[in-house]
Design a protein around this motif. Structure first.
Motif, PDB file in Angstrom:
ATOM      1  N   ARG A  10       0.869  -1.182   0.000  1.00  0.00           N
ATOM      2  CA  ARG A  10       0.000   0.000   0.000  1.00  0.00           C
ATOM      3  C   ARG A  10       0.908   1.235   0.000  1.00  0.00           C
ATOM      4  O   ARG A  10       1.585   1.518   0.985  1.00  0.00           O
ATOM      5  CB  ARG A  10      -0.924  -0.010   1.220  1.00  0.00           C
ATOM      6  N   TRP A  11       0.934   1.951  -1.124  1.00  0.00           N
ATOM      7  CA  TRP A  11       1.768   3.147  -1.234  1.00  0.00           C
ATOM      8  C   TRP A  11       0.876   4.374  -1.346  1.00  0.00           C
ATOM      9  O   TRP A  11      -0.292   4.282  -1.714  1.00  0.00           O
ATOM     10  CB  TRP A  11       2.718   3.052  -2.443  1.00  0.00           C
ATOM     11  N   TRP A  12       1.437   5.520  -1.026  1.00  0.00           N
ATOM     12  CA  TRP A  12       0.616   6.731  -1.010  1.00  0.00           C
ATOM     13  C   TRP A  12       1.455   7.976  -1.279  1.00  0.00           C
ATOM     14  O   TRP A  12       2.681   7.979  -1.162  1.00  0.00           O
ATOM     15  CB  TRP A  12      -0.100   6.889   0.323  1.00  0.00           C
ATOM     16  N   GLU A  13       0.706   9.020  -1.642  1.00  0.00           N
ATOM     17  CA  GLU A  13       1.247  10.376  -1.761  1.00  0.00           C
ATOM     18  C   GLU A  13       0.261  11.313  -1.071  1.00  0.00           C
ATOM     19  O   GLU A  13      -0.938  11.267  -1.325  1.00  0.00           O
ATOM     20  CB  GLU A  13       1.417  10.778  -3.226  1.00  0.00           C
ATOM     21  N   VAL A  14       0.779  12.168  -0.193  1.00  0.00           N
ATOM     22  CA  VAL A  14      -0.036  13.110   0.581  1.00  0.00           C
ATOM     23  C   VAL A  14       0.450  14.521   0.290  1.00  0.00           C
ATOM     24  O   VAL A  14       1.668  14.768   0.234  1.00  0.00           O
ATOM     25  CB  VAL A  14       0.076  12.814   2.096  1.00  0.00           C
ATOM     26  N   ASN A  15      -0.490  15.449   0.081  1.00  0.00           N
ATOM     27  CA  ASN A  15      -0.097  16.858   0.004  1.00  0.00           C
ATOM     28  C   ASN A  15      -0.587  17.589   1.249  1.00  0.00           C
ATOM     29  O   ASN A  15      -1.264  17.007   2.092  1.00  0.00           O
ATOM     30  CB  ASN A  15      -0.600  17.518  -1.284  1.00  0.00           C
ATOM     31  N   GLY A  16      -0.214  18.869   1.365  1.00  0.00           N
ATOM     32  CA  GLY A  16      -0.576  19.612   2.573  1.00  0.00           C
ATOM     33  C   GLY A  16       0.113  19.068   3.801  1.00  0.00           C
ATOM     34  O   GLY A  16      -0.446  19.088   4.898  1.00  0.00           O
ATOM     35  N   ALA A  17       1.351  18.601   3.651  1.00  0.00           N
ATOM     36  CA  ALA A  17       2.018  17.937   4.776  1.00  0.00           C
ATOM     37  C   ALA A  17       2.434  18.914   5.865  1.00  0.00           C
ATOM     38  O   ALA A  17       2.377  18.588   7.051  1.00  0.00           O
ATOM     39  CB  ALA A  17       3.243  17.163   4.277  1.00  0.00           C
ATOM     40  N   THR A  18       2.854  20.140   5.486  1.00  0.00           N
ATOM     41  CA  THR A  18       3.380  21.062   6.491  1.00  0.00           C
ATOM     42  C   THR A  18       2.413  22.178   6.864  1.00  0.00           C
ATOM     43  O   THR A  18       2.631  22.867   7.864  1.00  0.00           O
ATOM     44  CB  THR A  18       4.696  21.701   6.000  1.00  0.00           C
ATOM     45  N   SER A  19       1.355  22.371   6.081  1.00  0.00           N
ATOM     46  CA  SER A  19       0.380  23.420   6.402  1.00  0.00           C
ATOM     47  C   SER A  19      -0.944  23.085   5.721  1.00  0.00           C
ATOM     48  O   SER A  19      -0.993  22.274   4.794  1.00  0.00           O
ATOM     49  CB  SER A  19       0.882  24.791   5.940  1.00  0.00           C
ATOM     50  N   GLY A  20      -2.009  23.736   6.190  1.00  0.00           N
ATOM     51  CA  GLY A  20      -3.317  23.450   5.629  1.00  0.00           C
ATOM     52  C   GLY A  20      -3.799  22.070   6.028  1.00  0.00           C
ATOM     53  O   GLY A  20      -3.374  21.494   7.023  1.00  0.00           O
ATOM     54  N   THR A  21      -4.708  21.531   5.231  1.00  0.00           N
ATOM     55  CA  THR A  21      -5.306  20.229   5.538  1.00  0.00           C
ATOM     56  C   THR A  21      -4.632  19.135   4.718  1.00  0.00           C
ATOM     57  O   THR A  21      -4.681  19.170   3.482  1.00  0.00           O
ATOM     58  CB  THR A  21      -6.806  20.244   5.219  1.00  0.00           C
ATOM     59  N   PRO A  22      -4.002  18.162   5.366  1.00  0.00           N
ATOM     60  CA  PRO A  22      -3.394  17.059   4.600  1.00  0.00           C
ATOM     61  C   PRO A  22      -4.465  16.285   3.846  1.00  0.00           C
ATOM     62  O   PRO A  22      -5.595  16.121   4.323  1.00  0.00           O
ATOM     63  CB  PRO A  22      -2.739  16.184   5.680  1.00  0.00           C
ATOM     64  N   ALA A  23      -4.115  15.809   2.660  1.00  0.00           N
ATOM     65  CA  ALA A  23      -5.083  15.062   1.849  1.00  0.00           C
ATOM     66  C   ALA A  23      -4.342  14.058   0.982  1.00  0.00           C
ATOM     67  O   ALA A  23      -3.194  14.275   0.584  1.00  0.00           O
ATOM     68  CB  ALA A  23      -5.897  16.019   0.972  1.00  0.00           C
ATOM     69  N   TRP A  24      -5.028  12.947   0.707  1.00  0.00           N
ATOM     70  CA  TRP A  24      -4.464  11.969  -0.217  1.00  0.00           C
ATOM     71  C   TRP A  24      -4.418  12.549  -1.625  1.00  0.00           C
ATOM     72  O   TRP A  24      -5.412  13.088  -2.117  1.00  0.00           O
ATOM     73  CB  TRP A  24      -5.329  10.703  -0.262  1.00  0.00           C
ATOM     74  N   VAL A  25      -3.297  12.424  -2.289  1.00  0.00           N
ATOM     75  CA  VAL A  25      -3.210  12.643  -3.725  1.00  0.00           C
ATOM     76  C   VAL A  25      -3.356  11.307  -4.433  1.00  0.00           C
ATOM     77  O   VAL A  25      -4.063  11.184  -5.432  1.00  0.00           O
ATOM     78  CB  VAL A  25      -1.868  13.310  -4.102  1.00  0.00           C
ATOM     79  N   GLN A  26      -2.698  10.309  -3.873  1.00  0.00           N
ATOM     80  CA  GLN A  26      -2.802   8.945  -4.392  1.00  0.00           C
ATOM     81  C   GLN A  26      -2.715   7.975  -3.215  1.00  0.00           C
ATOM     82  O   GLN A  26      -2.021   8.226  -2.233  1.00  0.00           O
ATOM     83  CB  GLN A  26      -1.662   8.622  -5.359  1.00  0.00           C
TER      84      GLN A  26
END
Length: 655
Positions: free
Chosen positions: A425-441
């Motif tokens: 199970r691999w993933w990419e997350v954005n918003g890691a340092t600010s705002g709301t983190p969310a899955w990209v993939q």
């Protein structure tokens, strides 16, 4: 020999011996007790105010170049101490069919290995333990691999060895105390591309036995991993500190620990640490800041990993390091944000950035479920946590990517994934340092070919291409090393470039408490920011126990780093302005002569219709011996013809 090793394994099992999370079972038949002088009692330097604890290095010094240090340990095998089997006695994860599985492999378009060579083999210099805890990183000119309990430095252009393998204790020769005498593994090496420095770390015992209480960190003085290091010993506390993992960040070297009671039998919680990077880069006394706030430091929390910076683009100024908490004990995974303030520790923060709900999956075993050809023994999977690293990257447009992976069960059930197979199970997350983190993939790579893929490591290159390395095994193949990937332009949630084999493996592992891993490491070359480097374990021909080998290889997507279209040609430069009119004849316009040799200065002064006045001598650097240091009047002044220009000329340094 196989009979002896089998007896050794039975001794391990009979003693309830340490088939433990995050660290390695030792091979007792080869372990010999070593008489050591008792260590001096450490002055307790850690102070807690509110939720923050500040600690200081109890010793720091500078080593001789490692290539010149006596090689240690030479004949003193030492075990790797461990805590309990895994943080949680019972998982509360709700198993469900995988909702994002990639069950069909793409056409094999992955690039083949460029270099492909053996790393450190068992016994890891003298550790006599398993698993190897294989990891490594690529720097400007070198690749450093580290295992329990040795390290080796390679030329990254050729794969040739520059140093070692040598025991990690070699690096601590002459330091004394726990770091020199009682280092017990769980080693990590990382490369700080911002400063061109190496970190080499392992944990240690202040007493020579349980618990593990110290962390030993060495920071190279240059980009040469065979050179001298700033060395630090840190006493973390009186509990058992296990499974250290590091991340490089602009303001600190961040570390996560799984903490147990002093006997290693009860999980207390995950604990984050920040070490003062600026101090350690200069060899100044070191400081760490940590917290045990109950919001995250509790026995119900999952393990976490600090973000580790890839690439040359830094996080936003002052951005916190994102700690990814994932595993088996919550319905949502979490991004915590650690902002450290070494000047005013009370201003440090460790806050919840947001919750991430993973797509449905079935948890994979911690130990003893992965099949292999040639042996009835099943291998450990460590399916209760994310695998090393949590790789952070920022792109030119400002967006962030935090990538990672965890081994899961696909199509199976029960604690052994019966009827199924392991997947990544691999993933990419954005918003890691600010705002709301969310899955990209988020996706599970598990082609339906009967092969179990597990113990992965993921990273992303400068173009946003992603690669995952992993172990691959089944009842019909021995454990091998493979990697898969995708281009940034591929459809999301799919490793569309297929799969390649780094090393097919040669044999299978018997007994060894089923231990495998406990992790591997995918990193990216900091120079081209495109070439992936991967290291993982395998076994030699036949079937044996406590006999691991390691492999190192690299590869690169052809499209990474392709130059952008050439810009339009610049407009032609404007014509130069007309020269200024010459001064009226017969006027002295003082020229600039500072820096000229005296003879040249005299000529220039006379040509400007001036005359040379008083010449005095003054001490100077060797560079300015015989050259003009000062002049009066200053350049550009206008006087009547023949006006005197006084000079001060260097006569070299004092003798």
């Amino acid at each position: 020999m196989s009979v002896v090793l089998g007896v050794a394994a039975l001794i391990l099992l009979a003693q309830g011996a340490l088939a433990l999370a995050g660290t390695s079972a030792f091979h007792p038949f080869s372990h010999r007790a070593v008489a050591r002088a008792p260590l001096p009692t450490l002055a307790q330097t850690n102070q807690t105010r509110g939720v923050w604890t500040v600690g200081h290095s109890y010793k720091n010094d500078v080593s001789k170049p490692v290539r010149e240090l006596p090689k240690q340990p030479l004949d003193t095998p030492r075990p790797e101490h461990e805590a309990s089997p895994n943080p949680h006695a019972v998982s509360i994860h709700k198993n469900s069919p995988d909702a994002v599985v990639q069950s069909v492999a793409a056409k094999p378009n992955m690039p083949g290995p460029i270099l492909n060579f053996d790393g450190i083999p068992f016994p890891g210099v003298t550790c006599q333990c398993a698993p190897p805890d294989t990891n490594g990183e690529v720097g400007a000119t070198q690749y450093v691999q580290i295992v329990n309990q040795g390290f080796q430095v390679f030329n990254k252009a050729t794969g040739g060895s520059l140093l070692g393998p040598v025991g990690i204790g070699t690096l601590w020769s002459g330091f004394g105390g726990a770091c020199e005498l009682h280092g017990f593994g769980d080693p990590i090496t990382v490369y700080d591309q911002m400063a061109d420095r190496w970190l080499i770390t392992q944990f240690a015992s202040a007493t020579g036995g349980l618990p593990i209480t110290d962390e030993c960190i060495a920071v190279s003085q240059t980009g040469d991993a065979t050179g001298s290091y700033f060395r630090y010993g840190y006493h973390l506390g009186s509990d058992f500190f296990d499974y250290p993992h590091f991340g490089v960040w602009p303001d600190a070297y961040y570390m996560s620990m799984n903490v147990f009671n002093s006997s290693g039998t009860m999980f207390l919680g995950p604990q984050p640490f920040a070490f003062n990077r600026a101090a350690m880069l200069t060899g100044s006394p070191g400081t760490f800041i940590t917290s045990r706030d109950a919001s995250f430091f509790n026995s119900s929390s999952d393990a976490m990993l600090p973000g580790d910076l890839d690439g040359s683009i830094l996080p936003p100024s002052g951005a916190p390091d994102p700690f990814m908490m994932s595993g088996e004990n919550t319905a949502t995974w979490k991004i915590w944000r650690f902002h450290v303030d070494f000047g005013t520790p009370a201003n440090s923060t460790f806050t919840l950035g947001g919750n991430l709900t993973p797509a449905a999956y079935t948890e994979l075993c911690f130990s003893g479920c992965v099949p292999q050809a040639g042996s009835a023994w099943l291998l450990a999977a460590l399916g209760d946590r994310a695998m090393y690293r949590s790789a952070y990257r920022r792109f030119p447009d400002g967006h962030e990517a935090l990538v990672g992976n965890q081994s899961v069960c696909v199509g199976g059930s029960g604690t052994t994934c019966s009827g199924g197979r392991a997947g990544i199970r691999w993933w990419e997350v954005n918003g890691a340092t600010s705002g709301t983190p969310a899955w990209v993939q988020q996706s599970t790579y598990a082609p339906n070919d009967g092969v179990w893929r597990w113990m992965g490591s993921a990273a992303m290159d400068q173009s946003g291409d992603l690669a995952v390395g992993f172990s691959a095994s089944s009842a019909s193949i021995v454990p091998g090393i493979r990697y898969a990937g995708r281009l940034a332009s591929d459809p999301p949630n799919d490793l569309s470039q297929g799969e390649a084999t780094l090393f097919a493996g040669q044999g299978s592992q018997d007994a060894t408490n089923s231990r495998w891993g406990d992790y591997s490491d995918m990193t990216v070359d900091p120079v081209d920011d495109c070439t992936f480097w991967y290291t993982q374990e395998y076994y030699p021909p036949g079937h044996s126990q406590f006999n691991w080998r390691t492999r190192i290889g690299n590869f690169k997507f052809d499209s990474c780093g392709a130059p952008p279209p050439p810009p339009p040609p610049p407009p032609p430069p404007p014509p130069p302005p007309p020269p200024p009119p010459p001064p009226p004849p017969g006027r002295c316009v003082v020229p600039r002569v500072v820096g000229l040799r005296l003879a040249a200065a005299r000529t220039r002064i006379r040509r400007a219709h001036c005359s040379v006045g008083r010449v005095t001598r003054a001490f100077s650097s060797r560079r300015f011996r015989g050259r003009v240091l000062r002049q009066a009047p200053r350049p550009g002044r206008r006087f009547a013809a023949g006006h005197r220009v006084n000079l001060v000329v260097g006569k070299g340094p004092r003798r």
